[in-house]
Motif scaffolding. Structure first.
Motif, PDB file in Angstrom:
ATOM      1  N   VAL D  76      66.508  45.949  18.002  1.00 33.84           N
ATOM      2  CA  VAL D  76      65.654  44.927  18.595  1.00 33.84           C
ATOM      3  C   VAL D  76      66.505  43.834  19.245  1.00 33.84           C
ATOM      4  CG1 VAL D  76      65.243  43.211  16.782  1.00 33.84           C
ATOM      5  CG2 VAL D  76      63.371  43.945  18.240  1.00 33.84           C
ATOM      6  N   ALA D  77      67.636  43.539  18.633  1.00 34.42           N
ATOM      7  CA  ALA D  77      68.513  42.518  19.219  1.00 34.42           C
ATOM      8  C   ALA D  77      69.082  43.014  20.547  1.00 34.42           C
ATOM      9  CB  ALA D  77      69.636  42.171  18.243  1.00 34.42           C
ATOM     10  N   ARG D  78      69.239  44.321  20.676  1.00 33.77           N
ATOM     11  CA  ARG D  78      69.806  44.896  21.901  1.00 33.77           C
ATOM     12  C   ARG D  78      68.722  45.143  22.955  1.00 33.77           C
ATOM     13  NH1 ARG D  78      71.446  49.384  19.671  1.00 33.77           N
ATOM     14  NH2 ARG D  78      69.515  50.426  20.197  1.00 33.77           N
ATOM     15  N   ASP D  79      67.607  45.732  22.521  1.00 34.64           N
ATOM     16  CA  ASP D  79      66.606  46.227  23.473  1.00 34.64           C
ATOM     17  C   ASP D  79      65.476  45.231  23.727  1.00 34.64           C
ATOM     18  OD1 ASP D  79      68.069  48.606  23.474  1.00 34.64           O
ATOM     19  OD2 ASP D  79      66.884  49.426  21.825  1.00 34.64           O
ATOM     20  N   GLY D  80      65.356  44.238  22.887  1.00 35.88           N
ATOM     21  CA  GLY D  80      64.280  43.280  23.050  1.00 35.88           C
ATOM     22  C   GLY D  80      62.960  43.762  22.468  1.00 35.88           C
ATOM     23  N   VAL D  81      62.930  45.020  22.067  1.00 36.98           N
ATOM     24  CA  VAL D  81      61.750  45.604  21.391  1.00 36.98           C
ATOM     25  C   VAL D  81      62.257  46.546  20.321  1.00 36.98           C
ATOM     26  CG1 VAL D  81      59.898  45.506  23.092  1.00 36.98           C
ATOM     27  CG2 VAL D  81      61.647  47.241  23.318  1.00 36.98           C
ATOM     28  N   ALA D  83      60.850  49.388  19.482  1.00 41.70           N
ATOM     29  CA  ALA D  83      60.451  50.792  19.628  1.00 41.70           C
ATOM     30  C   ALA D  83      61.601  51.759  19.923  1.00 41.70           C
ATOM     31  CB  ALA D  83      59.359  50.905  20.696  1.00 41.70           C
ATOM     32  N   GLY D 315      58.976  41.074  29.688  1.00 36.88           N
ATOM     33  CA  GLY D 315      59.590  40.776  28.393  1.00 36.88           C
ATOM     34  C   GLY D 315      59.336  39.336  27.983  1.00 36.88           C
ATOM     35  N   THR D 319      57.049  38.503  24.685  1.00 41.47           N
ATOM     36  CA  THR D 319      57.701  37.801  23.578  1.00 41.47           C
ATOM     37  C   THR D 319      56.947  36.523  23.224  1.00 41.47           C
ATOM     38  OG1 THR D 319      59.836  38.691  24.294  1.00 41.47           O
ATOM     39  CG2 THR D 319      59.897  36.809  22.812  1.00 41.47           C
TER      40      THR D 319
END
Lengths: 360, 360, 360, 360
Positions: D76-81, D83, D315, D319
């Motif tokens: 999540v820290a990398r992809d922003g989600v 999933a 995004g 968010t």
């Protein structure tokens, strides 16, 4: 005084909306307040609470009554509401022996909230007709340009191909739901306010509800128990306004992004000039849509503070509504106007078809 | 059009503020924009960038130039800003051969933001003088009534005895801090905007900063690098406005609570009437203070959305400022006015000294 | 319970900030509250208001006191504040005959507000060091990439050429002003809260101010008259947080726009993946900056509602601060972290130098 | 980390709501996301798009799948989600040759928005049952205390007598309308999100809508065209939450005002203690209602900013929803809980019947 951009003699042409503003003119307010006083006299006469002659005199006086603005302004500065001064002036004009039957058993909030409601009925009609027209414009656009290939962009990056029809559907569906919601909320919004000093419909020989029914019928509104401190009716409508403005803000933001020179997925009719750069064509209406969406969201958050309406009448909460609701109406009306302007002049453009300037 | 209560011919007398509104009149804006164009021509002439004769002609023309309102309104509706139309009209009025030196190397945002800043200088002076006067009024009140015993109330319940001096101190200190903050922020706020089309002060033979210095000096503002996309200067001032309005909202809420009939710890001069209940005396100004505080807080949350000012000029973010900052100024000015009214007519009352109606 | 994304075990890694969150942990709060009770006992002992032995016993007990969480939770659910239960537990632990000297003449708000202030001192230090580092990173970026030509874009359209240095200056200057503002506001913010039940520093044999001075000195804070109902101190800091988050939101929005495939004026290190499209590289941190800016603006508008702090303690307004201020701190800290990540990995790219994928 | 008061181990007992929080636990999110992946595999298998065996294996794996938290947090820290990391982990667990059929043609937003929707279905049920119970409590109160005379107070001043029944009606009616609105909006809110990478339901051999129908049926949700960028569905629900919280804020404010010692029109069960004043009984729950109403209004104004959801996935806007919607749910749930507590313990008190302490 032109503190608000909506009222500004120059900026108003860009940001404001003349038709919506009409609903908040002094004249519209007077007209609606006098309609209330007229209808109240008639309703109370119909129920034997006011002599027929007094009612006739009141109705007649209201017909072309032009209150003294200076005394109204002094009154509102003193009383915090316009009604006491208006009623005093109207009683003067009606004269003896009927003066006492003016505004009988009603209170300031009855006439002021009902005046607002009468005008919100016009507002709803205006919004509805603009929404219907915009949905039609979007459908026509889809019929004409729907097959134009676009690049979907997720998280601001190129993703996969879609078509203009996909984009147009995403703009149209929230507006269709807005129409459905408006139909649902109108019966809750367009309700006469009548309660007397403390909302209990006292001093009416037990005929308070009957008076309300009569009054509502005459004003083309619904009847319900007095809602003077139940501001969810207005809070719901404000949320509806912000939902519409927000959905149009998405449309505007999409258009501004697609109209970027290097992307050029849409061409706009018009487009604003620059005082310094003659070559520019700015997506002014699209940007205004974004501004109005953000403005409306902020006003909604402010207006909902007024749901905390203490006791049997809160001057503070009520004033907060006056400060926020009219600009919200103007913002959403203006957004519908700008969205119509954009969509009527919009052309989706095939990649590579944008001409020699594309990708500059 | 009177969408905003601040601009309303009747409600404005209650909610608005004539002096603050003056800063946002069309005339004030024009005057400030023409002052910018005049000073720019002079500054550029001083640095040899504009012929002295052209500068003289421009200054002279600006002196009593009355632009055509209709063309300005059309211009703003088309361009999203008033400047292109204003500059075109001014160039027409200046005439050949000097027309091209009008607005030389400046852009719309330069004239519009600087016009705002010029007027915010007046706003700051207005706020400062009202704050100083209010602090003095509160000090006088403390000198006169400070020893009156009150009941402190915590969490809406009687706690322990305090004195009016304690209450007055809590009202006064935030205003004193507001004056200190204003002194700190003014050098950041009252800065000329000058950057040209993209903020880089190009086409000025390397004399961009010198022009800015000259321009600022002539306008009574500070110079700094172009801040066209750095909206923290305005965001800071808006926060200051909301802090003042919020502090006065506390004063208003306290007064409204102390003025409750059963509590009666203060007596107010004036007090609004009711259209239905002749015996009432409503703490109208106190309620307005609460409304204006809540309004201001909400506007601040909206205006700070405009800090996200994309690229080298955001039509969306800029418009959002236009929608929110003038009402914030009007709200805080109005709050200072109402607070003065309250405090000038306020009397703290000893328990038991309220007369026969106390505790009713 | 992980209602807030800042506290979420997974999302927190993206949106939250571990260092800021530490300031709002239960442990940090306890530690600060016990530091208050310790320092108060010592301060009162120094002034002869508490026996030296009692102070020693209190200080000693506080040193490694671990209150019973269940009883605290029950207490806060009953009392609306944690302090009564905490004081009761601490008195139990201190035992007779010293128990009565715990929290002597203090009230819940003294210990809770001072605990917050102690932790805000750490927050300020954290913010300051991150701001300084970010300003340095931006300066280094300018030194390396400043000459790279960019296209200025006004109103979402190509305008005229600028350089990366122009862009970087617009990002840096608001942060430098933020540092200046922080230096100005810290003396107003980092002030001990001490007033006793109703803010009047009663029951202290006239030594209330002296106790406050001693207390402040021991806690590394400033002394001032009791500010329990003067919430402008916190409102000012919240505005500062939102100004910083908003300025970083502009940076994020710019980066997301420049990173669009067709524009490609920047290259980002990292970039998030998609669960469906392997080819994508999303500007996640840039988008988070925009989200945090909008969030912070909204919270500020909410927190300023708490300036209307009625009477001598408002449970409603105080609770509203608790709901909004910690997330604001976390949001701004997180924004500073994301901005650092972006700027450390950012490269401005000359047009045409972006490689074969450019303009796709 | 306990940045939010809703998640705080101590304050949460006062401000939070355990049942609502459950809907936002990591476990609830996982469970719902895995339900989506399971149902998707089954739906696609039913339509011949996924081998039956693969679907069985996926369903089986989902049944007691516990993803590695550390890898999710990194993801999540990398992809922003969350999933992409979740799908990768699930594919690992499913193993070859079926791994590729996990999440087939779906995208991050499908699983995340649908997980939210599944949990909002529980939220709606929770809200509905609490509202129904509260309406009943208010009706019972009216049956018992409705005849108790109260003083109506308008603009913070005594007006005319009413009864407790009038007050209770004003509290009850907005809640009844809230129930009606909830019934209207649920069909718009509880809709499965399914669109694939760009919302067009591609790569499904033309069976995209049929898959959606199957998927919706299995998840107990409605089907509709993909709404990934049409956030009015959530914006409408958020407005509903704020309307409820605001209506309860009015109840809370009324109670706090009536419970003032000098007024004493209600008696409350419980009531919080003070760390300094043993004689006090604070209307804690009533104040919390006011705080939660103001908080909710502010969050609504923030969440509606996310209606401007650019392109095919924002995004930033997404968010922003994550930051605001869960706290709004928790706030309204908590408000319903506090209102129930108040109303179950409330007694209206006849003037003069309040005992020797009345009017103190």
């Amino acid at each position: 005084m032109t503190v608000s951009a909506f009222d500004h003699p120059i900026l108003g042409a860009l940001i404001g909306d003349a038709e919506a503003a009409k609903c908040f003119s002094l004249e519209a307010d007077w007209t609606a307040m006098l309609a209330f006083e007229s209808a109240l006299a008639e309703a109370e006469a119909a129920l034997g609470l006011v002599p027929a002659e007094a009612a006739r005199r009141i109705v007649e006086t209201c017909r072309d009554f032009a209150p003294d603005r200076r005394r109204l302004a002094e009154g509102v500065a003193r009383d915090g509401v316009v009604a006491p001064a208006l009623v005093a002036l109207l009683r003067e004009a009606v004269g003896e022996p009927h003066a006492a039957f003016v505004h009988r058993t009603a209170t300031s909030q009855d006439v002021i909230d009902t005046s607002l409601t009468i005008r919100l009925k016009s507002v709803c009609a205006l919004m509805e007709s603009r929404l219907v027209a915009l949905v039609e414009t979007l459908s026509r656009l889809a019929a004409r340009d729907g097959a134009v290939p676009l690049m979907a962009r997720t998280r601001m990056q190129r993703a996969l191909p879609i078509t203009a029809a996909d984009k147009l559907r995403a703009w149209r569906e929230p507006l269709e739901r807005a129409l459905a919601r408006l139909a649902e909320l109108k019966p809750r919004l367009l309700v006469v306010q009548f309660g007397g000093p403390v909302g209990a419909r006292g001093d009416l020989e037990g005929k308070g509800d009957a008076v309300t029914e009569e009054l509502a019928r005459r004003l083309g509104l619904s009847a319900a128990p007095c809602w003077h401190v139940e501001r969810d009716r207005l809070g719901e409508f404000a949320a509806w306004l912000s939902l519409v403005a927000g959905s149009l803000g998405k449309l505007g933001q999409d258009v501004a992004l697609m109209a970027q020179n290097e992307i050029g997925e849409v061409r706009l009719a018009g487009g604003g000039g620059s005082s310094a750069m003659a070559h520019k064509s700015n997506p002014v209406s699209a940007e205004i849509l974004v501004a109005l969406a953000r403005f409306s969201a902020g006003q909604l958050g402010t207006l909902h503070q007024a749901l905390v309406h203490e006791n049997e009448r809160s001057g503070a909460a009520w004033t907060l509504e006056w400060l926020t609701l009219p600009p919200m109406v103007a913002a959403t009306a203006s957004a519908l106007r700008h969205a119509a302007t954009i969509c009527e002049g919009l052309r989706f453009v095939e990649p590579g078809a944008a001409g020699p300037e594309a990708g500059r």
